[in-house]
Design an enzyme around this catalytic site. Structure first.
Site, short mmCIF file in Angstrom:
data_model
loop_
_atom_site.label_atom_id
_atom_site.label_comp_id
_atom_site.label_asym_id
_atom_site.label_seq_id
_atom_site.Cartn_x
_atom_site.Cartn_y
_atom_site.Cartn_z
N CYS A 2 0.68 -1.30 0.21
CA CYS A 2 0.06 -0.15 -0.31
C CYS A 2 1.16 0.97 0.09
O CYS A 2 1.81 1.52 0.34
CB CYS A 2 -1.11 -0.04 0.92
SG CYS A 2 -2.00 -1.21 1.57
N ARG A 27 4.57 -0.53 -4.92
CA ARG A 27 3.81 -1.24 -3.15
C ARG A 27 2.33 -1.42 -2.69
O ARG A 27 2.64 -2.00 -2.48
CB ARG A 27 3.80 0.52 -2.05
CG ARG A 27 5.21 0.98 -2.60
CD ARG A 27 4.42 2.94 -1.35
NE ARG A 27 4.47 2.27 0.29
CZ ARG A 27 5.80 1.26 1.32
NH1 ARG A 27 6.70 1.79 0.59
NH2 ARG A 27 5.19 1.40 2.17
N TRP A 74 -2.94 -3.23 -1.63
CA TRP A 74 -2.27 -4.62 -1.83
C TRP A 74 -3.13 -4.91 -0.31
O TRP A 74 -2.89 -4.81 0.90
CB TRP A 74 -0.83 -4.40 -1.43
CG TRP A 74 -0.42 -5.53 -1.49
CD1 TRP A 74 0.43 -6.44 -2.31
CD2 TRP A 74 0.23 -7.00 -0.19
NE1 TRP A 74 0.75 -7.78 -2.39
CE2 TRP A 74 0.41 -8.15 -0.68
CE3 TRP A 74 -0.17 -7.12 0.83
CZ2 TRP A 74 1.11 -9.88 0.31
CZ3 TRP A 74 -0.01 -8.29 1.74
CH2 TRP A 74 0.10 -8.73 0.81
N ASN A 100 -1.95 2.50 5.52
CA ASN A 100 -0.36 1.13 5.44
C ASN A 100 -0.68 0.51 6.79
O ASN A 100 -0.21 1.28 7.26
CB ASN A 100 0.22 2.18 4.35
CG ASN A 100 1.29 0.86 4.76
OD1 ASN A 100 2.66 1.21 4.02
ND2 ASN A 100 1.06 0.06 4.41
N GLY A 101 -1.29 -0.77 6.20
CA GLY A 101 -0.76 -1.56 7.58
C GLY A 101 -1.76 -2.79 8.11
O GLY A 101 -2.91 -2.58 6.65
N GLU A 492 18.13 -17.41 -5.72
CA GLU A 492 17.75 -16.17 -6.32
C GLU A 492 17.83 -16.43 -7.48
O GLU A 492 16.58 -15.19 -7.65
CB GLU A 492 19.50 -14.90 -6.48
CG GLU A 492 19.06 -13.39 -6.52
CD GLU A 492 18.32 -12.85 -5.97
OE1 GLU A 492 17.54 -13.07 -5.12
OE2 GLU A 492 17.87 -11.70 -6.60
N LYS A 496 13.95 -14.65 -8.71
CA LYS A 496 13.33 -13.73 -9.24
C LYS A 496 12.67 -14.36 -10.98
O LYS A 496 11.38 -13.62 -11.17
CB LYS A 496 14.64 -13.52 -9.85
CG LYS A 496 16.32 -12.93 -9.78
CD LYS A 496 15.46 -10.54 -9.18
CE LYS A 496 14.77 -10.91 -8.24
NZ LYS A 496 15.38 -10.05 -6.88
N GLU A 499 8.49 -15.12 -9.87
CA GLU A 499 8.76 -13.47 -9.13
C GLU A 499 8.26 -13.38 -10.36
O GLU A 499 6.83 -12.09 -10.42
CB GLU A 499 8.92 -13.09 -8.45
CG GLU A 499 10.43 -12.14 -8.43
CD GLU A 499 10.82 -11.27 -7.49
OE1 GLU A 499 12.02 -10.77 -7.69
OE2 GLU A 499 9.93 -10.24 -7.19
N HIS A 515 19.68 -36.29 -3.89
CA HIS A 515 18.44 -36.66 -2.09
C HIS A 515 17.28 -36.11 -2.55
O HIS A 515 16.26 -36.70 -1.42
CB HIS A 515 19.39 -36.23 -1.32
CG HIS A 515 20.42 -36.26 -0.69
ND1 HIS A 515 21.02 -37.03 -0.29
CD2 HIS A 515 21.77 -35.48 -1.18
CE1 HIS A 515 22.26 -37.47 -0.69
NE2 HIS A 515 22.74 -36.28 -1.03
N LYS A 616 6.42 -4.59 -4.11
CA LYS A 616 7.65 -3.59 -3.41
C LYS A 616 6.98 -3.33 -1.43
O LYS A 616 6.54 -2.80 -1.21
CB LYS A 616 8.03 -3.15 -4.02
CG LYS A 616 9.57 -2.59 -3.42
CD LYS A 616 10.37 -2.01 -4.93
CE LYS A 616 11.86 -2.11 -4.80
NZ LYS A 616 12.54 -3.40 -5.55
C1 F6R Z 1 12.11 -9.74 -4.66
C2 F6R Z 1 12.43 -9.01 -3.53
C3 F6R Z 1 12.28 -9.84 -2.08
C4 F6R Z 1 12.83 -8.25 -1.09
C5 F6R Z 1 12.23 -8.59 0.35
C6 F6R Z 1 13.03 -8.18 1.23
O1 F6R Z 1 12.60 -9.72 -5.79
O2 F6R Z 1 12.32 -8.05 -4.18
O3 F6R Z 1 11.97 -10.58 -1.88
O4 F6R Z 1 13.85 -8.87 -1.47
O5 F6R Z 1 10.98 -8.51 0.08
O6 F6R Z 1 12.80 -6.26 1.09
P1 F6R Z 1 13.66 -5.29 1.66
O7 F6R Z 1 15.63 -5.87 0.80
O8 F6R Z 1 13.54 -4.32 0.96
O9 F6R Z 1 13.57 -5.27 3.13
#
Ligand code: F6R
Length: 621
Positions: A2, A27, A74, A100-101, A492, A496, A499, A515, A616
């Protein structure tokens, strides 16, 4: 998680609110809304969908009010719908709220308010705030919001407007969700994150937990919502931050997506994160004054715990391999959402290092609080100056990646890796290391400066990785495998790809495949084998053989000049990285796995910067 925005000044609020919402779309993007106040009337428009859907329904008559609030959602409580989109109003339609929250005790409050005769229009927790403020309103919005905040439990950033007090917004913050006040001339702004403010001001005040702000065009008065009548002007003056990000860095700059732009900014991220900290002269000391630690304290460290979420967690896993090998300090790595619930044991000379791009991730912040309570010294590696993680920590190492807008983290990850290696080199100065390690660390130090040019080379010649990614896009699932420092990078790479392309992917320790997971390999299944660590190269070759024996499609990521895997797989199935210190291969190989995800997602026509179901800055636990 949000985004909320607000404006009060002498300009038309609507375009400013819409512009700021566009900047905060990352967000949350399942519904959006605005409320503008003019001549004692609210113009409220909201809808399911993204900010660009909201743009279609904000008509001229919302136009000329000079105060307003907005929201991009969100969903947590109640599915995405127009009804559940913010702003929410009270029964009389005089009070508008965005949040937001999460209001954790919203159900109890809602029952109480219903008994008092309030009627609710949505399934959200946020609507209780509007009705609570209505309940307490007695000609003073700040007091009413303060009383409402005192009744609520949870973690929230709240922005409220009242039709009868058209000169002010009231903002309040409980616990972690960020709320930034942008200080302008004859106008003031509110937003959940800094990039939304950069067009308007670079002077910000970051609201702290427990604070309430009354914001008019000419003033911002901060107090504690438990004592709203005692404004703390001193606090406000002391904590104004001047941000040095330019508005342009938060634009796409000609790239089709923020993600690709941010991947291309990685040489700069490395340079900026090293500059002024890692002297190019090999014998000059490394100084990191913001860490706030003395050489004696560094020498005394007995254990490090790294804590983070998602991509940042993968950076921490790289740290474990490197710190344990070089400094012989035991390292624990925890996922933010797990750490606080496992009753961690903290030793006397233990540091807790929180790694976070946004500095606002609720689980990471909760872990820091848990660590602090148990006596750990808190350090932070974060990208956002003045963020909650930075403020909570005893010392900070800022990654200088600039604002990261794409939901999938790329340049921040590279910044975190560089930050971790800087911290390691810094600590090594004050600890006993073997002669062999000292030599290796000299090479690491020199190698860091080579990275910008090496990353640039990969980016300038990305045709091959693009072709491989487009072929991977035709498969329903993929695997990434690696050993040693390549193991976290395999995770990682899989994250990537999942997502942003929605292709199922798993990142696995290469030796662990046999395994169980090997059962999933079949004719042509893509397996990206990261083989950049010399010490385990032979073992990786054996693991690749196992993959080939199941007729899967192995793609190698190897240092230039590689012979065995290249011969085994054929050049068409090999991606190379420039040679450097082995540990720094994780940085250049990261660029390849990011490009694989990006080009696969592009081939599938995905919404790369705003993948489904995500947001994000995850400010809920
Ligand atoms: C994946 C991604 C998330 C963030 C995670 C932590 O591409 O961006 O997995 O890495 O939400 O976010 P921060 O680094 O902002 O604490």
């Amino acid at each position: 998680m949000c985004g909320i925005v607000g404006y009060v000044g002498d300009k038309e609020a609507l375009p400013i609110l819409m512009d700021k919402l566009r900047m905060l779309t990352y967000r949350g993007y399942d519904s959006a809304g605005i409320a503008v106040s003019k001549n004692g009337h609210f113009y409220v428009r909201k809808c399911k969908g993204k900010v660009r859907d909201l743009e279609q329904i904000v008509d001229e008559d919302v136009g000329s009010g000079t105060i307003g609030i907005g929201h991009t959602r969100w969903a947590t409580h109640g599915p995405p719908s127009t009804r559940n989109a913010h702003p929410h109003l009270d029964c009389t339609g005089h009070i508008a709220v965005v949040q937001n929250g999460i209001v954790e005790n919203f159900w109890e409050l809602k029952q109480e308010l219903i008994e008092k005769g309030h009627t609710f229009q949505s399934d959200t927790d946020t609507e209780v705030i509007a009705h609570l403020v209505e309940e307490y309103y007695d000609d003073n919005l700040t007091t009413a919001v303060a009383l409402a905040m005192q009744r609520m439990k949870g973690s929230m950033a709240v922005l409220v407007m009242h039709r009868d007090e058209e000169d002010r917004l009231v903002a309040a913050k409980m616990d972690s969700p960020p709320l930034i006040i942008g200080l302008g001339r004859g106008e003031n702004h509110v937003a959940s994150d800094i990039p939304a403010l950069l067009h308007y001001t670079n002077k910000i005040y970051v609201l702290e937990d427990g604070e309430i702000a009354t914001i008019t065009r000419d003033s911002v008065i901060i107090s504690n919502y438990k004592e709203p009548t005692k404004p703390d002007r001193r606090l406000y003056e002391r904590k104004v931050i001047v941000v040095d990000w330019s508005p342009e860095v938060a634009q796409k700059g000609g790239y089709p997506h923020y993600m690709l732009k941010e991947i291309h900014e990685q040489p700069q991220t490395v340079l900026d994160t090293l500059r002024g900290r890692l002297p190019e002269r090999p014998d000059a000391p490394i100084e990191l004054p913001d860490l706030n630690v003395t050489p004696e304290e560094v020498a005394a460290v007995e254990r490090l715990t790294f804590v983070a979420c998602g991509t940042a967690y993968h950076a921490c896993l790289v740290a474990k391999y490197a710190f344990e090998q070089a400094l012989r300090i035991p390292v624990t790595v925890d996922i933010g959402s797990e750490y606080r619930y496992r009753q961690p044991i903290i030793g006397p000379n233990e540091w807790l290092v929180a790694v976070s791009q946004s500095g606002e991730t609720a689980d990471t912040i909760a872990s820091m609080r848990e660590g602090k309570e148990r006596g750990a010294r808190l350090l932070a590696i974060t990208n956002v100056v003045g963020s909650s993680v930075a403020r909570l920590a005893d010392g900070v190492l800022y990654t200088r990646a600039g604002p990261e807008v794409a939901v999938a983290s790329t340049k921040a990850f590279v910044g975190q890796l560089v930050g971790i290696f800087l911290l390691l080199l810094y600590m090594a100065q004050y600890r006993k290391v073997s002669r062999k390690t000292a030599k290796s660390l000299q090479a690491l130090r020199a190698g860091l400066w080579k990275l910008p040019e090496q990353i640039e080379r990969i980016l300038n010649d990305d045709g091959h990785v693009k072709a491989i990614a487009e072929a991977i896009a035709a498969h329903p699932s993929a695997f990434f495998i690696g050993r040693n420092l390549d193991e976290p990078l395999a995770r990682e790479g899989a994250l990537k790809l999942k997502e942003i392309s929605y292709i199922h992917a798993e990142g696995y320790p290469a030796g662990e495949l046999k395994h169980g997971t090997l059962a999933l390999l079949d004719e042509g299944v893509p397996v990206v084998a990261l083989a950049t660590q010399g010490a385990v190269y032979d073992k990786m070759v054996s693991n690749v053989q196992e993959v080939l024996a199941r007729s899967a499609w192995a793609i190698g990521v190897v240092p230039e000049g590689d012979k065995r895997l290249t011969e085994l797989l054929g050049e068409a199935n090999v991606l190379t990285i420039p040679r450097n210190h082995d540990w720094l291969h994780t940085v250049t190989a990261a660029v390849h796995v990011q490009l694989i995800a990006y080009y696969a997602a592009a081939a599938l026509g995905r919404d790369i910067d705003q993948p489904r179901n995500l947001a994000k800055s995850v400010t809920v636990e």
